[in-house]
Enzyme design. Structure first.
Site, short mmCIF file in Angstrom:
data_model
loop_
_atom_site.label_atom_id
_atom_site.label_comp_id
_atom_site.label_asym_id
_atom_site.label_seq_id
_atom_site.Cartn_x
_atom_site.Cartn_y
_atom_site.Cartn_z
N LYS A 79 43.44 50.40 45.77
CA LYS A 79 42.45 50.02 44.79
C LYS A 79 42.12 50.84 43.44
O LYS A 79 42.20 52.22 43.94
CB LYS A 79 41.07 49.80 45.29
CG LYS A 79 39.88 49.27 44.53
CD LYS A 79 38.73 49.05 45.01
CE LYS A 79 37.57 48.34 44.12
NZ LYS A 79 36.32 48.02 44.99
N SER A 154 34.40 43.32 44.82
CA SER A 154 35.36 43.88 43.54
C SER A 154 36.79 44.29 44.02
O SER A 154 37.50 44.43 43.25
CB SER A 154 34.72 45.02 42.95
OG SER A 154 34.74 46.21 43.76
N SER A 178 31.95 44.76 48.52
CA SER A 178 33.33 44.70 47.83
C SER A 178 34.50 44.77 48.70
O SER A 178 35.57 44.54 48.04
CB SER A 178 33.02 45.78 46.79
OG SER A 178 32.54 45.42 45.39
#
Lengths: 479, 478
Positions: A79, A154, A178
């Site tokens: 990420k 996210s 997330s």
């Protein structure tokens, strides 16, 4: 030969060990898959084939020389807010569009030590603020099960990459859901470890008292393998605890017999999509059928969780994101008239709408005259929520709940209504507030073919327990 | 016209004497090339996290114990939010809710007698970087960013610039004695903000205060206080009101200037620092620290009088600066000549210190070399004037006196045969003085002694020469 790009982490490691294929072959297959699919999915912000294959070739040499490090040669997608030395780390923000990490996050150092290949930077909501990955400053990631739908957020890029066959496994971060929510939307496994289980050092902070790094994988076994590498005390992070890291994978045995599963009544109320509720209740039923005991529990302060979360997380974020002011970090405005102007312009130009909204909200709740009413009260409510969970775990081993009230929704559908989007986090934020661990794994699909996730929650540092439960459920599903 | 009362409170920031910064492993060394003692943590890189420096906590607690504070066994850190280019994170990690030390005080002497100035609390925090302004741009040196600071906040118990000076002097002395800070003003180790207000006598409530920020010399603080008192008195005596504001001291212009008023005051939006867990201090450990506390200056003065039999005045001068007292005590043990040593230190050594602007730890004089010098005089190897001539070289170049005496042949001539011949030579060459003496002008003996000293190139033992001359005259019937 089957497409090795679709292998699980355990399968890939096995194949490499048995020399069925090389790391270069494995990584090449992944690069090819990304080339083929990512035009649609847009899971990656950055993926450099040359850099990946160079690492792969090195790991093949190491293996030839007798190295058998635990993740040697396997690509792991990262990420884009986790610092890996020399790689970009934009946090999907204009602020850090040209930023390259100068040091390794502890989790990156651990992956490096374990021999993993850094596979690429996955898309996300800007600074991890969002639940659909639509807040990325650069691109919109699509759900591999339906390209018109969001992948969740996210960590939407990581989830889409894993579920879409563009990654063997990935790292995500979870501040209010997330990891778990996009895993649920995309149909993969996502785990949020307990607060203090995994180091946050080098992970660009959104809300420091809530953030955790966790694995996003194809199977529960893969999550266990990856978590073992990530977890542990870190002298660079004073909030990690010095608790021994078990061999999670070795404990993936046994069935449902004797297990006490709690159903928090506040998580089974009207308002959820009926297809989601049905799939989750069916999963719970199958656990009962397999010998688990189902008990009703109550988490009475659940209704305050969203408000508490959006006060505390935004307050912390308002300080954490202050440094992106154009002086040392962040986009710098062209011709400011004063230092104040430099701050104001750089931040106005560099941050997206949702990030600005949260900074303003966080600044407001900490302001003189409002602190007690908002931040102070939210801290007290957080304590009550934490106590809810402590009490619940006295009655049961794990909790089973939906991950999100809805399956993946259409791109653009929720992004116009922030409040609606915030309410979608209702089942995931309490775990962050309580500091406990949780895992999301697929438990069915809607008629429209969208995955539905099952959330299993365990007490703080109860990762072993929820992995074991999740594994047992996964085995039943597969059977 | 009514009388006015003055109220002063101080917030004093003191650098702790740790080797590393408050939340990272960077060196705290002063005077290095700009931006060389920095890392992701003190530069606030995205993702970097602070890690507590246990030594800084210990030093702050020791300071608190020395100042009679209560120690908070559970203490927390907070973020203080404000934008400024000398702080990369745009927030400072400090303590607001639960500081390490509460209460305590500093005793000062005033014309009305000695009095305790109360301390409100002491908290720990990190320092910011240093902004350097150039003609067309500004730069920031982050070497200082993250240096451990403790902030000692006094109650508004001071009523004149002189009292403020006495407080700061005694506070500094105690902290240096505690071994927790060098309190080196030139290096910015000790900086103060002062709060000041005036009110007519008889009024209970304090007047509206102004705060003057960030001053690092005692002289500057004194001048700023004097100016500010005069400014405020001028306003209130005319019937005006003081504006609550933050002011800065301009040393060049000799005036305070407004920085910002209350309306424009920062809202620091303090909240608990989520990256640091609370500091819990084991009670037993704190008691161990308390038991091992160094002496306070007053106790040391008393002990020095007893142990070395030196006058109270001497002990006071020596104990004023801890390094001087430390130096004296080591040297005293080496030479055993306490009062002589004290005289040497208080006159010749202190004179060299003030001329050079150095401290006893900065100069090259060592307790060993001074003790050796005193011993050489005591044993009569060299005379006093020779010793005084050698001292500057001990002080500047770190030379050892015994070796110098040997290499330069400076040992006193006490051989009566050699002195006898010098004396005879002098008597022959100075018949008039001899005659004067014999005629009753006894002062002539001094001149003759001087001449013998001259012939010996200063190495003769003057006492012996005096004695021999007296004996010679006696033999001549003088």
């Amino acid at each position: 030969m089957e497409d090795i790009a679709t292998l699980t982490l355990a399968g890939a490691l096995d194949g490499l060990k048995k020399k069925e294929f090389s790391s270069v072959e494995l990584n090449q297959a992944l690069v090819d898959s990304i080339d083929k699919k990512d035009g649609d999915l847009k899971a990656y912000l950055k993926m450099d084939p040359e850099y990946i294959l160079k690492q792969a070739a090195e790991s093949d040499q190491k293996r030839a020389a007798g190295d058998d490090s635990s993740l040697l040669g396997v690509p792991i997608a990262i990420k884009d807010l986790i610092n890996v030395k020399g790689e970009s780390c934009s946090c999907a923000s204009r602020q850090l569009e040209k930023y390259n990490a100068l040091y390794d996050a502890t989790v990156a150092a651990k992956l490096r030590y374990a021999g993993a290949v850094f596979a690429g930077r996955t898309n996300m909501d800007e600074f991890a603020m969002g639940s659909s990955t639509e807040n990325s400053a650069f691109q919109i990631t699509r759900n591999p099960h339906n390209l018109e739908c969001v992948p969740g957020g996210s960590s939407g890029g990581s989830a889409a990459a894993v579920a879409g066959g563009e990654a063997i496994a990935a790292l995500g971060t979870d501040t209010g859901g997330s990891i778990r929510q996009p895993a649920s939307f995309c149909g993969c496994v996502g785990m949020k470890p307990s607060y203090g289980r995994v180091s946050r050092y080098g992970v660009t902070a959104y809300a420091s008292s809530l953030d955790q790094v966790g694995p996003m994988t194809k199977t529960v076994e893969d999550a266990a393998i990856l978590l073992k590498e990530l977890a542990g005390f870190d002298p660079h992070d004073g909030t990690t605890l010095d608790v021994k890291v078990p061999d999670y994978q070795a404990h993936l045995t046994g069935g449902m017999k004797g297990l006490k599963i709690g159903l928090p009544k506040e998580f089974y109320v009207d308002g959820s999509d009926p297809e989601v509720s049905q799939a989750v209740l069916k999963a719970v039923e199958s656990c009962r059928a397999a010998g688990a005991e189902i008990v009703d529990v109550s988490l009475p302060h659940t209704e305050y969780a969203i408000a508490v979360y959006y006060i505390l997380a935004t307050a912390e974020a308002s300080a954490n994101l202050a440094r992106f002011d154009g002086v040392r970090f962040g986009h710098r405005a062209e011709s400011p008239k004063s230092v104040f102007d430099l701050y104001a312009q750089s931040r106005a130009e560099g941050f997206g709408t949702e990030v600005k909204r949260r900074i303003i909200l966080g600044t407001y709740v900490l302001s003189s005259g409002y602190y007690d009413a908002y931040y102070g009260k939210a801290q007290k409510a957080r304590t009550l929520i934490r106590e809810d969970y402590t009490k619940a775990f006295e009655k049961c081993d794990v909790l089973m709940t939906p991950v999100s009230p809805t399956p993946a929704y259409k791109i653009g559908e929720a992004s116009q209504d922030p409040l609606k989007m915030y309410l979608g986090d209702i089942f995931t934020v309490p775990a962050n507030l309580a500091g406990i661990c949780g895992i999301s794994l697929p438990c069915g699909s809607t008629r429209g073919g969208l995955p539905v996730g099952l959330q299993i929650l365990g007490p703080a540092f109860g990762e072993e327990r929820i992995l074991k439960t999740a594994y047992a459920f996964e085995q039943m599903q597969g059977a | 016209m009514s009388k006015y009362l003055i109220t002063i409170g101080l917030e004093t920031h003191v650098h702790l004497k740790t080797h590393t910064k408050m939340f990272c492993g960077c060196a705290t060394e002063f005077g290095s090339e700009a931006n060389t003692h920095v890392c992701p943590v003190c530069l606030g890189y995205p993702g970097a996290l602070p890690v507590m420096n246990g030594e800084a906590i210990k030093q702050c607690v020791i300071a608190g114990l020395m100042l009679g504070c209560e120690i908070n066994h559970y203490s927390t850190f907070d973020r203080k939010n404000y934008f400024y280019p000398d702080m990369c994170k745009d927030y400072q990690i400090t303590q607001m809710e639960k500081p390490l030390c509460i209460g305590g005080g500093v005793t000062i002497d005033t014309p009305e007698g000695s009095r305790r100035v109360r301390i409100h609390h002491i908290h720990q925090e990190e320092d910011a970087g240093k902004i350097i302004h150039y003609a067309r741009h500004s730069g920031v040196d982050f070497n200082r960013c993250g240096t451990p600071l403790m902030e000692i906040v006094s109650e508004p118990d001071l009523s004149s610039p002189d009292e403020a000076m006495a407080y700061l002097h005694n506070l500094r002395q105690i902290l240096v004695y505690a071994g927790v800070s060098e309190c080196n003003l030139e290096e910015g180790n000790m900086r103060s903000d002062v709060n000041i207000s005036v009110r007519p006598e008889g009024q209970e409530e304090l007047g509206i205060r102004a705060e003057i920020k960030n001053m690092n010399t005692f002289k500057g603080i004194y001048a700023a206080l004097e100016y500010e008192i005069e400014r405020q008195l001028y306003i209130v005596k005319k019937g005006g009101t003081i504006t609550q504001e933050t002011r800065r001291w301009d040393a060049d212009l000799g005036e305070t200037q407004s920085m910002r008023t209350k309306e424009n005051a920062h809202d620091y939006r303090y909240f608990p620092e989520p990256d640091l867990v609370p500091v819990t201090l084991d009670k037993e450990m704190v008691e161990q620290w308390r038991a091992a506390l160094p002496e306070l200056p007053a106790a040391r003065r008393e002990r020095m009088v007893k142990e070395y039999g030196i006058p109270e005045y001497d002990a006071g001068v020596l104990a004023d600066e801890k390094p001087n007292a430390d130096f004296f005590e080591i040297a005293a043990k080496l030479c055993g000549e306490f009062k002589t040593l004290s005289n040497w230190f208080m006159t010749d050594v202190m004179c060299l210190l003030s001329e050079s602007g150095k401290t006893i730890t900065q100069c090259s004089l060592t307790p060993k070399s001074l003790a050796e010098l005193v011993t050489l005089v005591k044993k009569g190897v060299i005379n006093g004037p020779t010793a005084k001539e050698l001292l500057p070289e001990l002080f500047n170049d770190g030379l050892m006196p015994a070796k110098m005496v040997e290499e330069r042949g400076l040992a006193q001539v006490s051989d009566s045969g050699a002195l006898e011949s010098f004396m005879n030579e002098v008597f022959e060459a100075n018949e008039k003085s001899v005659a004067d003496y014999l005629a009753g002008k006894k002062a002539a003996a001094g001149y003759l002694t001087g001449q013998v000293m001259k012939l010996s190139r200063g190495k003769a033992d003057p006492k012996l020469v005096n004695k021999m001359i007296a004996e010679k005259f006696a033999g001549m019937g003088g």
